[in-house]
Design an enzyme around this catalytic site. Sequence first.
Site, PDB file in Angstrom:
ATOM      1  N   ARG A  64       0.579  -0.859   0.160  1.00 23.44           N
ATOM      2  CA  ARG A  64      -0.120   0.306   0.120  1.00 23.44           C
ATOM      3  C   ARG A  64       0.708   1.058  -0.255  1.00 23.44           C
ATOM      4  NH1 ARG A  64      -3.075  -1.702   5.249  1.00 23.44           N
ATOM      5  NH2 ARG A  64      -1.237  -2.021   5.417  1.00 23.44           N
ATOM      6  N   ASP A 204       9.572 -23.701   2.807  1.00 22.05           N
ATOM      7  CA  ASP A 204       9.947 -24.057   4.103  1.00 22.05           C
ATOM      8  C   ASP A 204      11.027 -23.510   4.339  1.00 22.05           C
ATOM      9  OD1 ASP A 204      10.951 -24.539   6.497  1.00 22.05           O
ATOM     10  OD2 ASP A 204       8.834 -26.017   6.760  1.00 22.05           O
ATOM     11  N   HIS A 205      11.404 -22.040   4.477  1.00 27.62           N
ATOM     12  CA  HIS A 205      12.913 -22.012   4.171  1.00 27.62           C
ATOM     13  C   HIS A 205      13.918 -23.141   4.338  1.00 27.62           C
ATOM     14  CE1 HIS A 205      12.804 -19.657   7.817  1.00 27.62           C
ATOM     15  NE2 HIS A 205      13.593 -20.446   7.642  1.00 27.62           N
ATOM     16  N   GLU A 243      16.857 -21.021  20.323  1.00 26.48           N
ATOM     17  CA  GLU A 243      17.437 -19.612  19.719  1.00 26.48           C
ATOM     18  C   GLU A 243      17.699 -18.747  21.257  1.00 26.48           C
ATOM     19  OE1 GLU A 243      14.147 -18.008  17.162  1.00 26.48           O
ATOM     20  OE2 GLU A 243      13.707 -19.814  16.502  1.00 26.48           O
ATOM     21  N   ASP A 262       4.619 -21.686  14.793  1.00 27.28           N
ATOM     22  CA  ASP A 262       5.546 -21.609  14.248  1.00 27.28           C
ATOM     23  C   ASP A 262       6.854 -21.922  13.231  1.00 27.28           C
ATOM     24  OD1 ASP A 262       6.703 -18.540  13.340  1.00 27.28           O
ATOM     25  OD2 ASP A 262       8.275 -18.925  14.947  1.00 27.28           O
ATOM     26  N   HIS A 267       8.913 -26.822  10.063  1.00 36.78           N
ATOM     27  CA  HIS A 267      10.556 -26.631   9.705  1.00 36.78           C
ATOM     28  C   HIS A 267      10.908 -28.436  10.565  1.00 36.78           C
ATOM     29  CE1 HIS A 267      10.083 -22.598   8.029  1.00 36.78           C
ATOM     30  NE2 HIS A 267      10.177 -21.802   9.628  1.00 36.78           N
ATOM     31  N   LYS A 367      12.930 -20.178  22.098  1.00 35.59           N
ATOM     32  CA  LYS A 367      13.530 -18.996  22.374  1.00 35.59           C
ATOM     33  C   LYS A 367      13.979 -18.978  23.961  1.00 35.59           C
ATOM     34  CE  LYS A 367      10.610 -16.699  18.541  1.00 35.59           C
ATOM     35  NZ  LYS A 367      11.762 -16.553  18.007  1.00 35.59           N
TER      36      LYS A 367
HETATM   37  N1  LIG Z   1       9.840 -11.771   7.955  1.00 36.96           N
HETATM   38  C1  LIG Z   1      10.833 -12.770   8.129  1.00 36.96           C
HETATM   39  O1  LIG Z   1      11.794 -12.989   8.700  1.00 36.96           O
HETATM   40  C2  LIG Z   1       9.779 -13.998   7.898  1.00 36.96           C
HETATM   41  C3  LIG Z   1      10.381 -15.596   8.188  1.00 36.96           C
HETATM   42  C4  LIG Z   1       9.373 -17.084   7.151  1.00 36.96           C
HETATM   43  C5  LIG Z   1       8.141 -16.269   7.302  1.00 36.96           C
HETATM   44  N2  LIG Z   1       8.069 -14.520   7.253  1.00 36.96           N
HETATM   45  C6  LIG Z   1       6.314 -14.961   6.795  1.00 36.96           C
HETATM   46  O2  LIG Z   1       6.658 -13.529   5.559  1.00 36.96           O
HETATM   47  C7  LIG Z   1       5.213 -12.519   5.492  1.00 36.96           C
HETATM   48  C8  LIG Z   1       5.340 -11.351   5.354  1.00 36.96           C
HETATM   49  O3  LIG Z   1       6.338 -11.144   6.387  1.00 36.96           O
HETATM   50  P1  LIG Z   1       6.953  -9.397   6.969  1.00 36.96           P
HETATM   51  O4  LIG Z   1       7.415 -10.103   8.103  1.00 36.96           O
HETATM   52  O5  LIG Z   1       7.305  -8.770   5.310  1.00 36.96           O
HETATM   53  O6  LIG Z   1       5.845  -8.662   7.180  1.00 36.96           O
HETATM   54  P2  LIG Z   1       5.665  -7.462   7.347  1.00 36.96           P
HETATM   55  O7  LIG Z   1       7.064  -6.781   7.484  1.00 36.96           O
HETATM   56  O8  LIG Z   1       4.733  -7.276   7.896  1.00 36.96           O
HETATM   57  O9  LIG Z   1       5.625  -7.063   5.199  1.00 36.96           O
HETATM   58  C9  LIG Z   1       3.953  -7.283   5.416  1.00 36.96           C
HETATM   59  C10 LIG Z   1       3.661  -6.411   4.171  1.00 36.96           C
HETATM   60  O10 LIG Z   1       2.763  -6.390   3.545  1.00 36.96           O
HETATM   61  C11 LIG Z   1       2.439  -5.547   3.155  1.00 36.96           C
HETATM   62  N3  LIG Z   1       0.795  -5.011   3.348  1.00 36.96           N
HETATM   63  C12 LIG Z   1      -0.108  -5.021   4.620  1.00 36.96           C
HETATM   64  N4  LIG Z   1      -1.461  -5.371   4.486  1.00 36.96           N
HETATM   65  C13 LIG Z   1      -1.445  -5.230   2.627  1.00 36.96           C
HETATM   66  C14 LIG Z   1      -2.885  -4.835   2.383  1.00 36.96           C
HETATM   67  N5  LIG Z   1      -3.842  -4.575   2.460  1.00 36.96           N
HETATM   68  N6  LIG Z   1      -2.346  -4.350   0.167  1.00 36.96           N
HETATM   69  C15 LIG Z   1      -1.408  -4.553   0.406  1.00 36.96           C
HETATM   70  N7  LIG Z   1      -0.243  -4.772   1.467  1.00 36.96           N
HETATM   71  C16 LIG Z   1      -0.708  -4.618   2.543  1.00 36.96           C
HETATM   72  C17 LIG Z   1       2.526  -4.390   4.193  1.00 36.96           C
HETATM   73  O11 LIG Z   1       3.512  -3.438   3.650  1.00 36.96           O
HETATM   74  P3  LIG Z   1       2.135  -1.809   3.053  1.00 36.96           P
HETATM   75  O12 LIG Z   1       1.674  -0.651   4.794  1.00 36.96           O
HETATM   76  O13 LIG Z   1       2.957  -0.778   2.885  1.00 36.96           O
HETATM   77  O14 LIG Z   1       0.859  -2.232   2.540  1.00 36.96           O
HETATM   78  C18 LIG Z   1       4.192  -5.312   4.932  1.00 36.96           C
HETATM   79  O15 LIG Z   1       4.839  -4.039   4.690  1.00 36.96           O
HETATM   80  C19 LIG Z   1       4.288 -13.304   6.572  1.00 36.96           C
HETATM   81  O16 LIG Z   1       3.303 -13.926   5.660  1.00 36.96           O
HETATM   82  C20 LIG Z   1       5.260 -13.935   7.226  1.00 36.96           C
HETATM   83  O17 LIG Z   1       4.936 -15.325   8.417  1.00 36.96           O
HETATM   84  C21 LIG Z   1       8.327 -13.240   7.540  1.00 36.96           C
END
Ligand SMILES: NC(=O)c1ccc[n+]([C@@H]2O[C@H](COP(=O)([O-])OP(=O)(O)OC[C@H]3O[C@@H](n4cnc5c(N)ncnc54)[C@H](OP(=O)(O)O)[C@@H]3O)[C@@H](O)[C@H]2O)c1
Length: 536
Positions: A64, A204-205, A243, A262, A267, A367
């Site tokens: 967004r 599943d990384h 962790e 989680d 994993h 954790k």
């Molecule tokens: N971070 C990690 O290390 C990690 C590891 C494994 C898995 N994951 C998975 O990967 C996914 C993303 O994780 P993340 O950590 O990157 O989450 P995040 O930082 O919350 O990023 C998600 C992004 O989605 C966008 N978003 C939210 N609502 C939206 C909407 N209605 N329309 C369009 N965009 C929208 C937001 O950007 P805007 O506010 O600009 O819309 C937000 O920055 C999750 O499912 C998480 O479980 C993450």
Amino acid sequence: MVESITIENPLLEGLQEEKKPESFSMVIFGAHGDLTKRKLIPALYALYLRNHLPENFAVVGSSRTEMTDEQFRATMKDSVIRYGEDIDFKEECWERFAKSLYYRPGNAKEASYYSSLDEDLKEIGKRHGSDSRNIFYLSTPPSLYLPIIENLNSSGLAVKRRSDEPAWPRVVVEKPFGHDLKSALALDEKIHAVLNEHQVYRIDHYLGKETVQNIMCFRFANSIFEPLWNNNYIDHVQITNAETLGVEERGAYYEEAGALKDMIQNHLMQLVALVAMEPPNSLSAEATRDERTKVLKAVRRFDPDRVDSYAVRGQYGAGYVLGNEAIRYRDEDKVASDSNTETFAALKLEIDNWRWAGVPFYIRSGKRLEKRITEIAVHFKAPPHKLFSNMANTGLRSIMADSSPNVLVMKIQPDQGISLKFATKQPGPTTQLRALTMDFKYGTAFGDHTPSAYERLILDSLIGDPSLFARSDFVETSWSLLTPVIEHWAAVSPETKSGSDESIVQGPFPNYEAGSWGPEASNTLIGSTGHSWRVL
Ligand SMILES: NC(=O)c1ccc[n+]([C@@H]2O[C@H](COP(=O)([O-])OP(=O)(O)OC[C@H]3O[C@@H](n4cnc5c(N)ncnc54)[C@H](OP(=O)(O)O)[C@@H]3O)[C@@H](O)[C@H]2O)c1
């Protein structure tokens, strides 16, 4: 000096093939998020740098927040420099790569966004020659997966292909895939209404980690271990994911998830499957995923009335981790002060098949533990005749200093490698044994760059190889297996005794100190079969 060798094994056919995808357009939903910055764009850039991407491709960021293409490129450049650990940043190379980066702001919940995205993709696709080979990476909060799939479908961007047709368009879905069996089934049902399974890549990384991929190579490319890989020689298996970090800024997410959902559901269950699976008859995605799923289906179903005798939960209190003071989980940001979410979980699994009958698999994840370490430890049985320990009584000048059985450890992080513990005679006039290890370390043996898990997985998703992705039946089997534990933990507070004779007393929360190895109940769990956790 380690020399490279070519192994002639029909199972490994195709391993040396150069992988290069056709031209493509990738849309990353959630492009303003943490994962895109820390992992996805650095991985794409690393693939480009190492010449794994085709000449023509485009990456379109979507979320967004308003940004121009130029602003997106600048933000991503900062991210690559900041988070691309192993990446040799080259300005000139980045400039070429950045020409393929675009950004289209919009709300992924709104149908109107997809008609303009469709137009943009056609135009970008023409410019970059991707010819409608679109791949949609869902890196948003999980609640958006369904609306995105539905909108891709109604806008015509998602088209269901027959399994004998090329898998374009395709979708990559981040974890978590559902939050229980019901939600995972519902998500799969919707996805399968829109896309065929071969168009779906569930991340599943852990499966993308080199050390995890090596489990199959180690087991099936060496003939000396596999004959021992069964209940005749293996006593038990321990899988640890520890962790030192707490929940950081992810308190709100973690409150809903906990250690079981989680880490273990995805994993650690994949690790169990890789250690316990039968050899596949080929390295095809279906053959390997069939075997991983088959063995998971052989894991004994948990008796809902006896959950507290095979599953342990914990939550960290205050303490010191690596010398630094740590607050209790209940004081973390966005965590309820009376939260009963587990930050530690340990399970005892039994696998009901010919190979593994009677061999317990102990798995734990937590954790704020003493050390950061993920490993698989295969504990072999002691020799049938205790020759050396008896010698002390024979009048011979012999001492058994360490008679502990052989342990083979596959180290996944932070150290990567394999070690084998064995007994050896200490030099001297007495027969004194000492436990030593033979160590293989990735860094020492292979030196240079190890591709990140995301590099491998993104490349495979572009090539169309789903081997290292979770298939729907695996995900569902894993959720189904854990359902009794999830339901019991949701219904019964940790301090409540469950009534059965073998039940392990666990609560009240917090029941372990930050910087320890988890709750005492975890020692009781593994102690029930006369074992103890490895000292790490
Ligand atoms: N971070 C990690 O290390 C990690 C590891 C494994 C898995 N994951 C998975 O990967 C996914 C993303 O994780 P993340 O950590 O990157 O989450 P995040 O930082 O919350 O990023 C998600 C992004 O989605 C966008 N978003 C939210 N609502 C939206 C909407 N209605 N329309 C369009 N965009 C929208 C937001 O950007 P805007 O506010 O600009 O819309 C937000 O920055 C999750 O499912 C998480 O479980 C993450």
